[in-house]
Write a protein that holds these residues in place. Sequence first.
Motif, PDB file in Angstrom:
ATOM      1  N   ILE A 302      42.134  45.453  40.429  1.00  0.00           N
ATOM      2  CA  ILE A 302      42.577  46.846  40.434  1.00  0.00           C
ATOM      3  C   ILE A 302      43.762  47.032  39.499  1.00  0.00           C
ATOM      4  CG2 ILE A 302      43.626  48.645  41.857  1.00  0.00           C
ATOM      5  CD1 ILE A 302      41.963  47.656  44.199  1.00  0.00           C
ATOM      6  N   SER A 303      44.684  46.071  39.499  1.00  0.00           N
ATOM      7  CA  SER A 303      45.872  46.159  38.649  1.00  0.00           C
ATOM      8  C   SER A 303      45.541  45.958  37.178  1.00  0.00           C
ATOM      9  CB  SER A 303      46.904  45.114  39.089  1.00  0.00           C
ATOM     10  OG  SER A 303      47.255  45.290  40.443  1.00  0.00           O
ATOM     11  N   GLU A 304      44.543  45.126  36.889  1.00  0.00           N
ATOM     12  CA  GLU A 304      44.188  44.825  35.503  1.00  0.00           C
ATOM     13  C   GLU A 304      43.437  45.964  34.816  1.00  0.00           C
ATOM     14  OE1 GLU A 304      43.545  39.952  35.741  1.00  0.00           O
ATOM     15  OE2 GLU A 304      41.833  41.315  35.811  1.00  0.00           O
ATOM     16  N   ALA A 305      42.653  46.698  35.564  1.00  0.00           N
ATOM     17  CA  ALA A 305      41.743  47.680  34.975  1.00  0.00           C
ATOM     18  C   ALA A 305      42.421  48.694  34.051  1.00  0.00           C
ATOM     19  CB  ALA A 305      40.969  48.397  36.086  1.00  0.00           C
ATOM     20  N   PRO A 306      43.571  49.311  34.425  1.00  0.00           N
ATOM     21  CA  PRO A 306      44.180  50.301  33.532  1.00  0.00           C
ATOM     22  C   PRO A 306      44.594  49.741  32.176  1.00  0.00           C
ATOM     23  CG  PRO A 306      45.090  50.483  35.750  1.00  0.00           C
ATOM     24  CD  PRO A 306      44.284  49.232  35.713  1.00  0.00           C
ATOM     25  N   SER A 307      44.918  48.455  32.117  1.00  0.00           N
ATOM     26  CA  SER A 307      45.306  47.877  30.822  1.00  0.00           C
ATOM     27  C   SER A 307      44.136  47.839  29.859  1.00  0.00           C
ATOM     28  CB  SER A 307      45.872  46.457  31.028  1.00  0.00           C
ATOM     29  OG  SER A 307      44.857  45.570  31.492  1.00  0.00           O
ATOM     30  N   HIS A 308      42.924  48.004  30.370  1.00  0.00           N
ATOM     31  CA  HIS A 308      41.726  48.078  29.533  1.00  0.00           C
ATOM     32  C   HIS A 308      41.237  49.519  29.393  1.00  0.00           C
ATOM     33  CE1 HIS A 308      41.007  43.661  29.434  1.00  0.00           C
ATOM     34  NE2 HIS A 308      41.647  43.707  30.588  1.00  0.00           N
ATOM     35  N   GLY A 309      42.063  50.475  29.838  1.00  0.00           N
ATOM     36  CA  GLY A 309      41.682  51.871  29.755  1.00  0.00           C
ATOM     37  C   GLY A 309      40.499  52.218  30.640  1.00  0.00           C
ATOM     38  N   GLN A 310      40.406  51.573  31.798  1.00  0.00           N
ATOM     39  CA  GLN A 310      39.270  51.785  32.688  1.00  0.00           C
ATOM     40  C   GLN A 310      39.731  51.859  34.146  1.00  0.00           C
ATOM     41  OE1 GLN A 310      35.716  49.259  32.028  1.00  0.00           O
ATOM     42  NE2 GLN A 310      36.853  48.320  30.343  1.00  0.00           N
ATOM     43  N   THR A 311      38.838  52.373  34.975  1.00  0.00           N
ATOM     44  CA  THR A 311      39.019  52.237  36.418  1.00  0.00           C
ATOM     45  C   THR A 311      38.394  50.899  36.816  1.00  0.00           C
ATOM     46  OG1 THR A 311      36.884  53.248  36.986  1.00  0.00           O
ATOM     47  CG2 THR A 311      38.764  54.730  36.680  1.00  0.00           C
ATOM     48  N   VAL A 312      38.703  50.430  38.010  1.00  0.00           N
ATOM     49  CA  VAL A 312      38.119  49.164  38.463  1.00  0.00           C
ATOM     50  C   VAL A 312      36.612  49.312  38.682  1.00  0.00           C
ATOM     51  CG1 VAL A 312      38.400  49.499  40.961  1.00  0.00           C
ATOM     52  CG2 VAL A 312      38.579  47.185  39.979  1.00  0.00           C
ATOM     53  N   MET A 313      36.130  50.551  38.822  1.00  0.00           N
ATOM     54  CA  MET A 313      34.699  50.807  39.019  1.00  0.00           C
ATOM     55  C   MET A 313      33.865  50.353  37.827  1.00  0.00           C
ATOM     56  SD  MET A 313      34.276  52.031  41.989  1.00  0.00           S
ATOM     57  CE  MET A 313      35.333  52.664  43.271  1.00  0.00           C
ATOM     58  N   THR A 314      34.434  50.429  36.635  1.00  0.00           N
ATOM     59  CA  THR A 314      33.709  49.980  35.445  1.00  0.00           C
ATOM     60  C   THR A 314      34.231  48.634  34.943  1.00  0.00           C
ATOM     61  OG1 THR A 314      35.214  51.298  34.056  1.00  0.00           O
ATOM     62  CG2 THR A 314      33.128  52.312  34.700  1.00  0.00           C
ATOM     63  N   TYR A 315      35.480  48.330  35.237  1.00  0.00           N
ATOM     64  CA  TYR A 315      36.073  47.071  34.766  1.00  0.00           C
ATOM     65  C   TYR A 315      35.462  45.881  35.495  1.00  0.00           C
ATOM     66  CZ  TYR A 315      39.590  43.455  33.938  1.00  0.00           C
ATOM     67  OH  TYR A 315      40.223  42.281  33.605  1.00  0.00           O
ATOM     68  N   ASP A 316      35.353  45.975  36.814  1.00  0.00           N
ATOM     69  CA  ASP A 316      34.739  44.900  37.602  1.00  0.00           C
ATOM     70  C   ASP A 316      34.126  45.522  38.857  1.00  0.00           C
ATOM     71  OD1 ASP A 316      33.916  42.612  38.817  1.00  0.00           O
ATOM     72  OD2 ASP A 316      35.851  41.585  38.782  1.00  0.00           O
ATOM     73  N   PRO A 317      32.954  46.164  38.723  1.00  0.00           N
ATOM     74  CA  PRO A 317      32.372  46.916  39.842  1.00  0.00           C
ATOM     75  C   PRO A 317      31.995  46.069  41.049  1.00  0.00           C
ATOM     76  CG  PRO A 317      30.827  46.758  37.999  1.00  0.00           C
ATOM     77  CD  PRO A 317      32.142  46.255  37.498  1.00  0.00           C
ATOM     78  N   GLY A 318      31.868  44.763  40.871  1.00  0.00           N
ATOM     79  CA  GLY A 318      31.502  43.908  41.995  1.00  0.00           C
ATOM     80  C   GLY A 318      32.689  43.306  42.712  1.00  0.00           C
ATOM     81  N   SER A 319      33.906  43.612  42.269  1.00  0.00           N
ATOM     82  CA  SER A 319      35.103  43.023  42.878  1.00  0.00           C
ATOM     83  C   SER A 319      35.384  43.639  44.247  1.00  0.00           C
ATOM     84  CB  SER A 319      36.315  43.225  41.971  1.00  0.00           C
ATOM     85  OG  SER A 319      36.621  44.605  41.855  1.00  0.00           O
ATOM     86  N   THR A 320      36.202  42.940  45.018  1.00  0.00           N
ATOM     87  CA  THR A 320      36.559  43.424  46.353  1.00  0.00           C
ATOM     88  C   THR A 320      37.227  44.789  46.286  1.00  0.00           C
ATOM     89  OG1 THR A 320      36.827  41.169  47.182  1.00  0.00           O
ATOM     90  CG2 THR A 320      37.923  42.915  48.412  1.00  0.00           C
ATOM     91  N   GLY A 321      38.133  44.973  45.330  1.00  0.00           N
ATOM     92  CA  GLY A 321      38.840  46.245  45.202  1.00  0.00           C
ATOM     93  C   GLY A 321      37.911  47.395  44.853  1.00  0.00           C
ATOM     94  N   ALA A 322      36.972  47.161  43.923  1.00  0.00           N
ATOM     95  CA  ALA A 322      36.030  48.210  43.540  1.00  0.00           C
ATOM     96  C   ALA A 322      35.139  48.602  44.706  1.00  0.00           C
ATOM     97  CB  ALA A 322      35.183  47.740  42.351  1.00  0.00           C
ATOM     98  N   LEU A 323      34.673  47.607  45.446  1.00  0.00           N
ATOM     99  CA  LEU A 323      33.806  47.891  46.588  1.00  0.00           C
ATOM    100  C   LEU A 323      34.567  48.652  47.680  1.00  0.00           C
ATOM    101  CD1 LEU A 323      31.953  44.459  46.778  1.00  0.00           C
ATOM    102  CD2 LEU A 323      30.940  46.653  46.101  1.00  0.00           C
ATOM    103  N   ALA A 324      35.842  48.327  47.867  1.00  0.00           N
ATOM    104  CA  ALA A 324      36.649  49.025  48.868  1.00  0.00           C
ATOM    105  C   ALA A 324      36.830  50.492  48.480  1.00  0.00           C
ATOM    106  CB  ALA A 324      38.009  48.345  49.022  1.00  0.00           C
TER     107      ALA A 324
END
Length: 343
Positions: A302-324
Amino acid sequence: MPSEGRWADTDVSRETTGDGWPVQEIPAPDPDAQRSALMDSVPDMDEETPLAAQLALDARRRIDLSGRRFPRPQQTRIITVANQKGGVGKTTTTVNVAAGLARAGLKVLVIDNDPQGNASTALGIDHRAGTPSIYEVLVDDAPLATAVQACPDVEGLWGVPATIDLSGAEIELVSLVSRETRLRKALDIYLRDRVERGEEPIDYVFVDCPPSLGLLTVNAFVTGREVLIPIQCEYYALEGLSQLLKTIELIKAHLNPELVVSTILLTMYDGRTNLAQQVATEVRTHFPDQTLRTTVPRSVRISEAPSHGQTVMTYDPGSTGALAYLEAARELAEHAVQRADLQ
């Protein structure tokens, strides 16, 4: 060829193959039944193996949420995401819940009303100085449509950026007419014009607020019909909540009688600590109807996603944070269906 009477009392299709034999129609599989069967196949894990338990929970969520379409509200839900305490996950919650709803087939608009412009960064929309933004809408009466940008990574998601100019808006708004209602009027006109042009209506509008209770936040409270409060699972978050609720009551009494605290989301939850569990229990005790069952854990993704200009939904959609966050978005969407006062 078999006689017609042979098949008269059966349920098979009366269509026949080239050989004269009937073709039996096979019913389409039930997606919900398939999901339930797959979820039941995931082994149960107890708290003595926390990593395995988390992996099992993620597996069930992934199966349950895959390909789902969330219910569409009867009218546009306008939600202000606020908490005057900084660092509780306001912007993170705004962009990820919005992205989750959009990925589930809904039309979502995010208004970045924070001079830091972090929501604009996470959505991947341009917010350099000089870009048409929420500043021009609030101070110069520019139409909101001139500042709306499509999110490049998620279909059905749009954003209104905040530029560095917004940092001076608090002072400039003081002398303007109808200073508290300028954002609401601009948004109402945009939503009305969109329908008149024959475009699909917006299902959700999220307004991201700065960590303060100035005129930008007041505009956001007057604009919203609902308030979503992210609460960090730490003691200080509870102290700030009472002040925030008093402010909301003042806004409700004098500027926006429609305003209601509809949703509370517990963020940065660490189930291994007693403090997080105590905070969660206290919030659920005082706000049983508003607090979502879903909690958002601390997550590096979740913390890393903005540094790539993305939400965690597209940065790592299978991660625990995205699923939550996707689960929280689903709960938010279904919550409105269950509560008639939000329709």
